[in-house]
Design an enzyme around this catalytic site. Sequence first.
Site, PDB file in Angstrom:
ATOM      1  N   HIS A  26       0.824  -1.226   0.000  1.00  0.00           N
ATOM      2  CA  HIS A  26       0.000   0.000   0.000  1.00  0.00           C
ATOM      3  C   HIS A  26       0.852   1.268   0.000  1.00  0.00           C
ATOM      4  O   HIS A  26       0.305   2.368  -0.106  1.00  0.00           O
ATOM      5  CB  HIS A  26      -0.943   0.021   1.208  1.00  0.00           C
ATOM      6  CG  HIS A  26      -1.942  -1.086   1.190  1.00  0.00           C
ATOM      7  ND1 HIS A  26      -2.787  -1.312   0.126  1.00  0.00           N
ATOM      8  CD2 HIS A  26      -2.237  -2.054   2.105  1.00  0.00           C
ATOM      9  CE1 HIS A  26      -3.544  -2.368   0.383  1.00  0.00           C
ATOM     10  NE2 HIS A  26      -3.231  -2.847   1.581  1.00  0.00           N
ATOM     11  N   HIS A  69      -6.124  -7.271  -0.497  1.00  0.00           N
ATOM     12  CA  HIS A  69      -6.336  -5.863  -0.849  1.00  0.00           C
ATOM     13  C   HIS A  69      -5.573  -5.481  -2.109  1.00  0.00           C
ATOM     14  O   HIS A  69      -4.488  -6.008  -2.365  1.00  0.00           O
ATOM     15  CB  HIS A  69      -5.861  -4.955   0.298  1.00  0.00           C
ATOM     16  CG  HIS A  69      -6.505  -5.248   1.616  1.00  0.00           C
ATOM     17  ND1 HIS A  69      -5.911  -6.070   2.566  1.00  0.00           N
ATOM     18  CD2 HIS A  69      -7.692  -4.841   2.137  1.00  0.00           C
ATOM     19  CE1 HIS A  69      -6.708  -6.146   3.629  1.00  0.00           C
ATOM     20  NE2 HIS A  69      -7.798  -5.421   3.394  1.00  0.00           N
TER      21      HIS A  69
END
Length: 315
Positions: free
Chosen positions: A135, A171
């Site tokens: 991320h 994710h």
Amino acid sequence: MRIVYTTEHKIHAPTFEVYEEERSAYPEVPDRIEMIARTLEDNGYADFIEPEHFSTRFVKRIHHPNYVKMLEKRSNAIREGQAFPSYFTRDTYAPITPGTYEASLRAVDTALMGAKLLKDGEKLVYSLCRPPGHHAEHVAMGGYCYFNNAAAAADYLSAYGKVAILDIDFHHGNGTQDIFYHRNDVLYVSLHADPNEKYPYVSGFTSEIGVDSGKGFTKNYPLPLTTTEAVYRKTLAKALLDIEEFGPDYLVLSAGFDTYIKDPIGKLGLDIPSYQRIGKEIATLKLPTLVIQEGGYMVDDLGDIALSLVRGLTH
Ligand code: SP5
Ligand code: ZN
């Protein structure tokens, strides 16, 4: 299989995450990596190696130097507790603690060490990176990530050949996508939960394919939350075709285990044996492969999941 590991990940240990007014226990805990390391060792995967210290110039190739400096300063300024920077962050899931900068640098070293071993001829290396990285964008932390370990490894390897990154964390890896969005020498392919439903919400859609000469070198496969192993593997087969078509020299596998059916944050319909079958399918690419640890929060089962994946990759 070589395993790159350092105990220094433990100096990064935030105590809570925050969303709106709610504080909750921080799920990205040191025990995650300890559990994986111990289980692999107990099952015959015991070839552990400590990462070298690489120059921060490798980090500054994928993150803006001001961002790197900010994390160093803020992390070193904190005596206790945790804080957020005002600008260089995407969300409130990546608090800075006193050990965050050092641990994040060592996580990058862990990834770079794996990349170096691959460059020198190893066929399969597992880098036990913590904190995770996918991320982390060029100028922003978020989602338990500070420096992008997989991106650092892929960028390192790109000097020696074409690199494909396959991201199987639950994710979307917005950070990895961001860092390579304009590049055609590194392919980014991700399978993840539909961003309409789950973090990071704002990226990971099929329409995101790259920009300029990087157009066509980003591929996103969003999945419904009801995804079974059969559907998952059908989608994985498409992702593997994309990779074959690209014809890389190296594979970086961003391996998150939050797709596990009992994961407290993610969860798709994958159980422990699913990961062996997934690993086996990935191994059909016959590429030198660097596994980079990303997410996965069902601590008690993380070792068994990792072992299952490794068995698939090695048999
Ligand atoms: C590397 C990685 O897997 N990062 C995931 C970041 C997801 N953050 C959002 C999850 C928020 C979960 N909050 C749980 C609160 C329970 N009360
Ligand atoms: Zn995740």
